[in-house]
Design a protein around this motif. Structure first.
Motif, mmCIF file in Angstrom:
data_model
loop_
_atom_site.group_PDB
_atom_site.id
_atom_site.type_symbol
_atom_site.label_atom_id
_atom_site.label_comp_id
_atom_site.label_asym_id
_atom_site.label_seq_id
_atom_site.Cartn_x
_atom_site.Cartn_y
_atom_site.Cartn_z
ATOM 1 N N ALA A 198 0.826 -1.208 0.000
ATOM 2 C CA ALA A 198 0.000 0.000 0.000
ATOM 3 C C ALA A 198 0.860 1.257 0.000
ATOM 4 C CB ALA A 198 -0.930 -0.014 1.212
ATOM 5 N N HIS A 199 1.919 1.269 0.795
ATOM 6 C CA HIS A 199 2.809 2.432 0.818
ATOM 7 C C HIS A 199 3.528 2.614 -0.519
ATOM 8 C CE1 HIS A 199 2.317 2.546 5.232
ATOM 9 N NE2 HIS A 199 2.681 3.807 5.111
ATOM 10 N N ASP A 200 3.974 1.501 -1.102
ATOM 11 C CA ASP A 200 4.657 1.596 -2.390
ATOM 12 C C ASP A 200 3.713 2.146 -3.461
ATOM 13 O OD1 ASP A 200 6.723 1.291 -4.269
ATOM 14 O OD2 ASP A 200 6.159 -0.774 -4.721
ATOM 15 N N LEU A 201 2.497 1.618 -3.512
ATOM 16 C CA LEU A 201 1.515 2.096 -4.486
ATOM 17 C C LEU A 201 1.149 3.549 -4.225
ATOM 18 C CD1 LEU A 201 -0.452 1.663 -6.806
ATOM 19 C CD2 LEU A 201 -2.086 0.703 -5.158
ATOM 20 N N TRP A 202 0.932 3.899 -2.981
ATOM 21 C CA TRP A 202 0.587 5.284 -2.594
ATOM 22 C C TRP A 202 1.662 6.258 -3.040
ATOM 23 C CZ3 TRP A 202 2.796 7.768 2.066
ATOM 24 C CH2 TRP A 202 2.214 9.007 2.366
ATOM 25 N N GLY A 203 2.930 5.927 -2.785
ATOM 26 C CA GLY A 203 4.016 6.808 -3.210
ATOM 27 C C GLY A 203 4.077 6.955 -4.721
ATOM 28 N N LYS A 204 3.851 5.854 -5.431
ATOM 29 C CA LYS A 204 3.863 5.920 -6.894
ATOM 30 C C LYS A 204 2.685 6.738 -7.409
ATOM 31 C CE LYS A 204 6.493 1.640 -7.382
ATOM 32 N NZ LYS A 204 6.442 0.162 -7.517
ATOM 33 N N GLN A 205 1.539 6.631 -6.763
ATOM 34 C CA GLN A 205 0.393 7.448 -7.144
ATOM 35 C C GLN A 205 0.657 8.931 -6.894
ATOM 36 O OE1 GLN A 205 -2.647 5.682 -4.682
ATOM 37 N NE2 GLN A 205 -3.432 4.393 -6.344
ATOM 38 N N GLN A 206 1.325 9.231 -5.778
ATOM 39 C CA GLN A 206 1.591 10.620 -5.407
ATOM 40 C C GLN A 206 2.807 11.205 -6.124
ATOM 41 O OE1 GLN A 206 -0.540 12.345 -3.380
ATOM 42 N NE2 GLN A 206 -1.766 10.469 -3.440
ATOM 43 N N GLY A 207 3.595 10.339 -6.760
ATOM 44 C CA GLY A 207 4.756 10.799 -7.505
ATOM 45 C C GLY A 207 5.944 11.183 -6.650
ATOM 46 N N ALA A 208 6.145 10.466 -5.516
ATOM 47 C CA ALA A 208 7.262 10.780 -4.625
ATOM 48 C C ALA A 208 7.632 9.552 -3.812
ATOM 49 C CB ALA A 208 6.892 11.924 -3.683
ATOM 50 N N PRO A 209 8.886 9.472 -3.338
ATOM 51 C CA PRO A 209 9.259 8.402 -2.417
ATOM 52 C C PRO A 209 8.462 8.520 -1.113
ATOM 53 C CG PRO A 209 11.205 9.506 -3.295
ATOM 54 C CD PRO A 209 10.031 10.348 -3.669
ATOM 55 N N VAL A 210 8.249 7.411 -0.463
ATOM 56 C CA VAL A 210 7.469 7.403 0.773
ATOM 57 C C VAL A 210 8.097 8.299 1.828
ATOM 58 C CG1 VAL A 210 6.741 5.944 2.706
ATOM 59 C CG2 VAL A 210 6.405 5.165 0.349
ATOM 60 N N TYR A 211 9.419 8.220 1.998
ATOM 61 C CA TYR A 211 10.049 9.025 3.053
ATOM 62 C C TYR A 211 9.796 10.518 2.838
ATOM 63 C CZ TYR A 211 13.959 10.137 -0.104
ATOM 64 O OH TYR A 211 14.719 10.596 -1.147
ATOM 65 N N LYS A 212 9.751 10.966 1.589
ATOM 66 C CA LYS A 212 9.461 12.381 1.315
ATOM 67 C C LYS A 212 8.019 12.727 1.657
ATOM 68 C CE LYS A 212 12.890 13.700 -2.152
ATOM 69 N NZ LYS A 212 13.108 14.242 -3.519
ATOM 70 N N LEU A 213 7.118 11.812 1.372
ATOM 71 C CA LEU A 213 5.713 12.053 1.711
ATOM 72 C C LEU A 213 5.513 12.118 3.220
ATOM 73 C CD1 LEU A 213 4.040 9.728 -0.943
ATOM 74 C CD2 LEU A 213 4.149 12.230 -0.971
ATOM 75 N N TRP A 214 6.393 11.478 3.967
ATOM 76 C CA TRP A 214 6.362 11.569 5.427
ATOM 77 C C TRP A 214 7.072 12.822 5.949
ATOM 78 C CZ3 TRP A 214 8.287 5.890 6.407
ATOM 79 C CH2 TRP A 214 7.202 4.997 6.255
ATOM 80 N N GLY A 215 7.664 13.604 5.063
ATOM 81 C CA GLY A 215 8.372 14.806 5.473
ATOM 82 C C GLY A 215 9.768 14.561 5.995
ATOM 83 N N LEU A 216 10.394 13.456 5.587
ATOM 84 C CA LEU A 216 11.725 13.104 6.082
ATOM 85 C C LEU A 216 12.801 13.438 5.059
ATOM 86 C CD1 LEU A 216 10.916 9.583 7.601
ATOM 87 C CD2 LEU A 216 10.972 11.794 8.786
ATOM 88 N N SER A 217 14.027 13.621 5.551
ATOM 89 C CA SER A 217 15.198 13.868 4.712
ATOM 90 C C SER A 217 16.186 12.722 4.874
ATOM 91 C CB SER A 217 15.868 15.181 5.114
ATOM 92 O OG SER A 217 17.152 15.295 4.516
ATOM 93 N N ILE A 218 16.866 12.372 3.788
ATOM 94 C CA ILE A 218 17.857 11.293 3.857
ATOM 95 C C ILE A 218 19.283 11.841 3.881
ATOM 96 C CG2 ILE A 218 16.364 9.563 2.814
ATOM 97 C CD1 ILE A 218 17.806 10.068 0.144
#
Length: 350
Positions: free
Chosen positions: A102-122
Motif C-alpha cells: 500500500a505504501h509503495d503504491l501510494w508513493g507511486k500514485q503521489q509521484g514521490a518516495p514514501v520518506y518524502k511524503l512523510w516529510g523526512l530527509s535522507i
C-alpha cells in the motif's frame, strides 16, 4: 478499485544462514502486489517457523481481507492497515506485506518516495551492518572475507565458542562488531561476555536472553558493560514500553509488528522512553529492504542486509553497497519486480 495479487517465491541464500535455534538455505517469501491499473505497489513477508508463520497461513490471511481491499478507490495506507488489522489482528506478517504494498503504491500514485511524503530527509542516515551467520570459525572468517569493506558486521552467536569466534573475526577486520545471541545465553554468560566483547570492539549485544526472561533482562540491563538491544522481546507495539528499564534499545522488524504503519508508532514510543531504535530484516528480498529504507532517517541503527545475503534476488529498488543505502529512482518504496519474475507472476495469476 484495486487489484490484489500474491506471488510466492523461494529465495536461495548464498550460504546456509544459521542462528542459535535454526538454519535455512532457502527462504520462502510472499510478495503482495496492489495495482490501480496504472501503478503497481509491492510488499513482502517471509515465512518464519519460530513465529509459526507458514506460507499457507500468510496467504490465507491475505485472502480473508481481499474483499475489504479491492473495492478501495482512494488509497490511504494507514486506513487500509486499520481495516486489515481489525479483520486479521493475529496475522502481522500478512498485514506487513499488504501495508508495504500500500505504501509503495501510494508513493507511486503521489509521484514521490514514501520518506518524502512523510516529510523526512535522507541527508543523515545510519549505515547497515552485514550479518555473519553461525558456522565453523573457518567458514565464518571466509564469509567475512567474501564481503570486505562493510563498516559494521553483525555476528550471530549462541555456541560454545562464541568468544573465540569474535576474537578470530577481529583478526581480519577493524570494522565495528555487533553480536546477536538470539536468546541463546544465560544472564551470567551475558554479563561476563559483555566485558570481553567490549574489549573486542563490539558495539552492542542483541537479545541475549529468552524473550520471556524479564527478570533476567533487568539484571543484564543493569550489569552489562555493553548496551542491550531487544529483538524477540519487542514484537508489537505494546512490547516497546515493556522494554524500558530492561533494554537500552529495540530492534523493530516490519514483518513481526505488521508493517511500516505500526513501526512508525513504535519508533515514536521508543523515542519517548529514551530507547535507541533499530530496524532489522528477516532475510527479505529487495522488496522488503526497500520498505525498511523509508524509515532510515528515524533510526539509530539498521540491519538491512537481507537482499545481500541472497544468491538471487527477485526485484530492483533500494540497494545497499558496503553498508551504504542507495535509494531507487522509482517513487513509493522504489520497488520493481524483475521482468522475468513479473512475466511468471502474471501467467500464474491470469
Amino acid at each position: 478499485m484495486l487489484r490484489l495479487l500474491t506471488h510466492q517465491y523461494r529465495l536461495p541464500l548464498r550460504h546456509p544462514f544459521t542462528i542459535s535455534r535454526d538454519s535455512v538455505s532457502v527462504q520462502p517469501t510472499l510478495i503482495v502486489e496492489l495495482s490501480d491499473g496504472q501503478h503497481r505497489g509491492f510488499g513482502e513477508a517471509t515465512t518464519n517457523d519460530y513465529y509459526g508463520m507458514t506460507m499457507s497461513r500468510i496467504v490465507d490471511a491475505i485472502e480473508r481481507v481481499r474483499g475489504l481491499v479491492e473495492p478501495i478507490d482512494d488509497l490511504d495506507p494507514a486506513e487500509l492497515w486499520q481495516l486489515a488489522h481489525d479483520q486479521i489482528p493475529d496475522q502481522p506478517f500478512a498485514i506487513c506485506a499488504l501495508d508495504q504494498a500500500a505504501h509503495d503504491l501510494w508513493g507511486k500514485q503521489q509521484g514521490a518516495p514514501v520518506y518524502k511524503l512523510w516529510g523526512l530527509s535522507i541527508d543523515q542516515i545510519p549505515v547497515s551492518n552485514f550479518t555473519i551467520g553461525i558456522d565453523t570459525i573457518e567458514r565464518m572468517v571466509a564469509k567475512l572475507n567474501e564481503v570486505p569493506g562493510w563498516p559494521i558486521y553483525k555476528i550471530k552467536l549462541g555456541t560454545s565458542d562464541d568468544l573465540q569466534i569474535v576474537r578470530e573475526l577481529r583478526r581480519h577486520t577493524g570494522a565495528v562488531f555487533r553480536v546477536d545471541a538470539n536468546c541463546g545465553w544465560s544472564v551470567a554468560e551475558t554479563i561476563e561476555n559483555s566485558h570481553q566483547l567490549k574489549e573486542l570492539g563490539v558495539e552492542f549485544i542483541e537479545q541475549p536472553l529468552p524473550a520471556d526472561d524479564r527478570d533476567g533482562a533487568r539484571q543484564v540491563y543493569q550489569d552489562s558493560v555493553l548496551p542491550i538491544i531487544a529483538d524477540e522481546s519487542c514484537i508489537i507495539e505494546r512490547d516497546v514500553e515493556r522494554c524500558a528499564d530492561r533494554f537500552h534499545g529495540v530492534n523493530i522488524k516490519l514483518v513481526k509488528c505488521g508493517g511500516l504503519t505500526p513501526a512508525r508508532r513504535m519508533i515514536g514510543q521508543a523515542r519517548e522512553l529514551g530507547l535507541k531504535v533499530m530496524v532489522g530484516c528477516m532475510t527479505e528480498s529487495t522488496v522488503g529492504i526497500s520498505a525498511i529504507a523509508q524509515l532510515l532517517p528515524l533510526l539509530d541503527y539498521v540491519d538491512m542486509d537481507g537482499a545481500a545475503l541472497l544468491a538471487q534476488d527477485i526485484a530492483t529498488g533500494v540497494t545497499v553497497d558496503q553498508g551504504i543505502c542507495h535509494f531507487a529512482s522509482e517513487n513509493g518504496t522504489g520497488v520493481t519486480l524483475t521482468a522475468s519474475v513479473c512475466e511468471a507472476a502474471e501467467q500464474k495469476n491470469a
